[in-house]
Design an enzyme around this catalytic site. Structure first.
Site, PDB file in Angstrom:
ATOM      1  N   TYR A  16       0.825  -1.222   0.000  1.00  0.00           N
ATOM      2  CA  TYR A  16       0.000   0.000   0.000  1.00  0.00           C
ATOM      3  C   TYR A  16       0.854   1.265   0.000  1.00  0.00           C
ATOM      4  CZ  TYR A  16      -3.457  -3.312   1.890  1.00  0.00           C
ATOM      5  OH  TYR A  16      -4.268  -4.385   2.115  1.00  0.00           O
ATOM      6  N   TYR A 146     -14.822  -4.502   3.331  1.00  0.00           N
ATOM      7  CA  TYR A 146     -13.478  -4.878   2.872  1.00  0.00           C
ATOM      8  C   TYR A 146     -13.182  -6.293   3.343  1.00  0.00           C
ATOM      9  CZ  TYR A 146      -8.447  -5.309   2.471  1.00  0.00           C
ATOM     10  OH  TYR A 146      -7.193  -5.765   2.154  1.00  0.00           O
ATOM     11  N   ASP A 252     -17.282 -11.941   8.433  1.00  0.00           N
ATOM     12  CA  ASP A 252     -15.841 -11.741   8.337  1.00  0.00           C
ATOM     13  C   ASP A 252     -15.381 -11.020   9.610  1.00  0.00           C
ATOM     14  OD1 ASP A 252     -13.274 -10.956   7.889  1.00  0.00           O
ATOM     15  OD2 ASP A 252     -13.627 -10.110   5.892  1.00  0.00           O
ATOM     16  N   LYS A 282      -5.871 -12.195  11.445  1.00  0.00           N
ATOM     17  CA  LYS A 282      -5.282 -11.089  12.226  1.00  0.00           C
ATOM     18  C   LYS A 282      -5.003 -11.446  13.693  1.00  0.00           C
ATOM     19  CE  LYS A 282      -6.168  -7.209   9.247  1.00  0.00           C
ATOM     20  NZ  LYS A 282      -7.324  -6.993   8.388  1.00  0.00           N
TER      21      LYS A 282
HETATM   22  C1  PLP Z   1      -7.478  -7.312   6.904  1.00  0.00           C
HETATM   23  C2  PLP Z   1      -8.777  -7.908   6.549  1.00  0.00           C
HETATM   24  C3  PLP Z   1      -8.871  -8.947   5.619  1.00  0.00           C
HETATM   25  C4  PLP Z   1      -7.682  -9.443   4.855  1.00  0.00           C
HETATM   26  O1  PLP Z   1      -6.743 -10.023   5.678  1.00  0.00           O
HETATM   27  P1  PLP Z   1      -5.246 -10.241   5.130  1.00  0.00           P
HETATM   28  O2  PLP Z   1      -4.594 -11.066   6.183  1.00  0.00           O
HETATM   29  O3  PLP Z   1      -4.657  -8.872   5.005  1.00  0.00           O
HETATM   30  O4  PLP Z   1      -5.345 -10.937   3.826  1.00  0.00           O
HETATM   31  C5  PLP Z   1     -10.104  -9.517   5.405  1.00  0.00           C
HETATM   32  N1  PLP Z   1     -11.196  -9.069   6.043  1.00  0.00           N
HETATM   33  C6  PLP Z   1     -11.149  -8.067   6.940  1.00  0.00           C
HETATM   34  C7  PLP Z   1     -12.392  -7.655   7.644  1.00  0.00           C
HETATM   35  C8  PLP Z   1      -9.939  -7.439   7.209  1.00  0.00           C
HETATM   36  O5  PLP Z   1      -9.903  -6.403   8.062  1.00  0.00           O
END
Ligand code: PLP
Length: 445
Positions: A16, A146, A252, A282
């Site tokens: 980025y 996202y 998600d 994460k």
């Molecule tokens: C960061 C994020 C992703 C992508 O995760 P990466 O490990 O960067 O591929 C997917 N969904 C959400 C809600 C996120 O915040």
């Protein structure tokens, strides 16, 4: 320029990042990290106010996670996960099921957030195919949602500066307005609205649910879309609609999982919710190692369970699936929640944090403040009355970032939105210091 930075800029290409910006703003070299702080050369510190991209949970250099990782390395670093298994993956899967919403009974491991989303999309898609509903191929997603940077994940994310260049590569998905109260898509006010922003979704489902595989949504906070914290009622209505119209619900929680909103998972702010898929990454390892996991139900799992010749196998996998070291870090991190009563401690900090955010509302450029748990954001605007946003070329966020670094805090902006995404281990005095520093940065604009 420091010789390490010279070498970095000679060989690395950062994510980025417009690398030309590094001529004036080179990356900061970090030597070590502890608790909520990162330490650069000559001892300069930075509060890790964004939890190292939303993944650090209990603070850096946590003795228990470190010990678990070291212990695992003494026996086995990595093995294949097809035809073989290992105790860290078995224990972690069991643990994840025990803390997740009821009904999620299977864990599919992968490497990161985007892959955890790809897995959910492909499982949902193949589920309908093997159960004879071959028309159900489309996905519903939110504006400002996202879900990652791989092609599938981008295809179900809102249109943004980040994926604009790739739009011809993406598969089409249905987009519905997001519950963005500050910029309400229905022109309403939260104090009097009836969550009318869910109406377009209901209309879409009425017309198209026979073609739809799943709806994907980030529970309670559209994170990368601008830390848009939204009413729990919206999520409740979406879950209800997905059930009524026979469309899978993919939650998600890559950003919101593992205590960030005050509950283990954001969707647990609802008394009951029955997702078909839960995507995690994460914070799953406490921010120590990469890992993704997609949880699903018995119903989905059973549909794939058949004689080999029926072609119902889920042909998907990643080389480092269920890496034992990552599994061990994750287990240690999740156990810390019990051992250190993390969520109880966080419960005391949250009102101080969310209350502290209110102070920013009085500043001339702050149009909105919002948040939940240890996530808080302010949206900067050119004109508070008209809510006119800054142009991306103004780079208002970059100004904040640079000023933040001078004040020892990391305020990595999302466009015109400045946010704090704090590690759960933050203490009261650290929080107060962070808020004072952030305030003086925004005030100085
Ligand atoms: C960061 C994020 C992703 C992508 O995760 P990466 O490990 O960067 O591929 C997917 N969904 C959400 C809600 C996120 O915040």
């Amino acid at each position: 320029m420091n010789k390490w930075i010279c070498k970095d800029l000679k060989f690395n290409w950062h994510p980025y990042t417009q690398m030309k910006d590094c001529e004036n703003l080179p990356p900061v070299l970090i030597e070590r990290a502890k608790g909520v702080k990162l330490y650069g050369s000559r001892g300069r510190f930075y509060y890790d106010t964004i939890s190292s991209w939303w993944c650090n949970v209990h603070g850096h250099n946590h003795p228990k996670i470190k010990r678990a990782v070291k212990k695992q390395l003494d026996s086995m670093e990595h093995i294949l996960f097809a035809g073989f298994t290992h105790k860290p993956a078995i224990l972690l899967a069991e643990k994840l099921i025990s803390i997740a919403p009821k009904g999620l009974t299977r864990v599919f491991f992968s490497d990161n957030g985007s892959t955890s989303v790809e897995v959910a999309l492909k499982m949902s898609f193949q589920y309908w195919r093997i159960t004879g509903k071959t028309n159900k191929t489309r996905f519903i997603a939110l504006d400002h949602g996202y879900h990652g940077d791989t092609i599938g994940a981008m295809s179900v994310s809102g249109e943004s500066l980040f994926n604009e260049a790739f739009s011809p590569m993406l598969f089409p998905s249905f987009k519905v307005p997001s519950p963005y109260c500050y910029r309400c898509p229905m022109g309403k006010d939260r104090s009097t609205c009836e969550i009318n922003c869910v109406n377009p979704l209901e209309k879409l489902l009425k017309e198209k649910s026979k073609d739809c595989s799943a709806i994907i949504i980030e529970p309670l906070v559209l994170a990368a879309g601008g830390m848009i914290a939204y009413p729990v009622e919206y999520l409740s209505k979406v879950a209800d609609l997905a059930g009524r119209y026979n469309v899978h619900l993919i939650l998600d929680e890559v950003a919101t999982g593992f205590g960030r909103t005050g509950k283990m998972f954001a969707c647990q702010h609802l008394p009951e919710i029955n997702p078909d898929f839960l995507c995690l990454s994460k914070g799953i390892t406490g921010g120590y190692l990469p890992m993704g996991a997609t949880l699903t139900t018995k119903g989905i799992y059973q549909a794939f369970y058949a004689d080999y010749g029926k072609k119902k196998t889920f042909y998907h996998g990643h080389t480092y699936t269920a890496n034992p070291v990552a599994c061990s870090a994750a287990l240690a991190s999740i156990n810390i929640f019990d051992e250190e009563k993390t969520l109880d401690k966080v419960k005391k900090i949250i009102p101080l944090f969310q209350g502290g955010l209110q102070r920013f509302k009085g500043l001339p450029l702050v149009g909105d403040t919002r948040g939940i748990g240890l996530i808080g954001a302010m949206e900067l605007v050119k004109d508070k009355r008209t809510r006119k946003a800054f142009d991306f070329k103004d780079r208002i966020g970059l100004q904040v970032y640079i000023k933040g670094l001078k004040k020892n805090i990391i305020l990595r902006p999302l466009g015109g939105v400045i946010y704090l995404f704090l590690p759960l281990c933050i203490k009261t005095d650290e929080l107060e210091d962070v808020m004072d520093r952030a305030y003086s940065v925004i005030k100085s604009l």
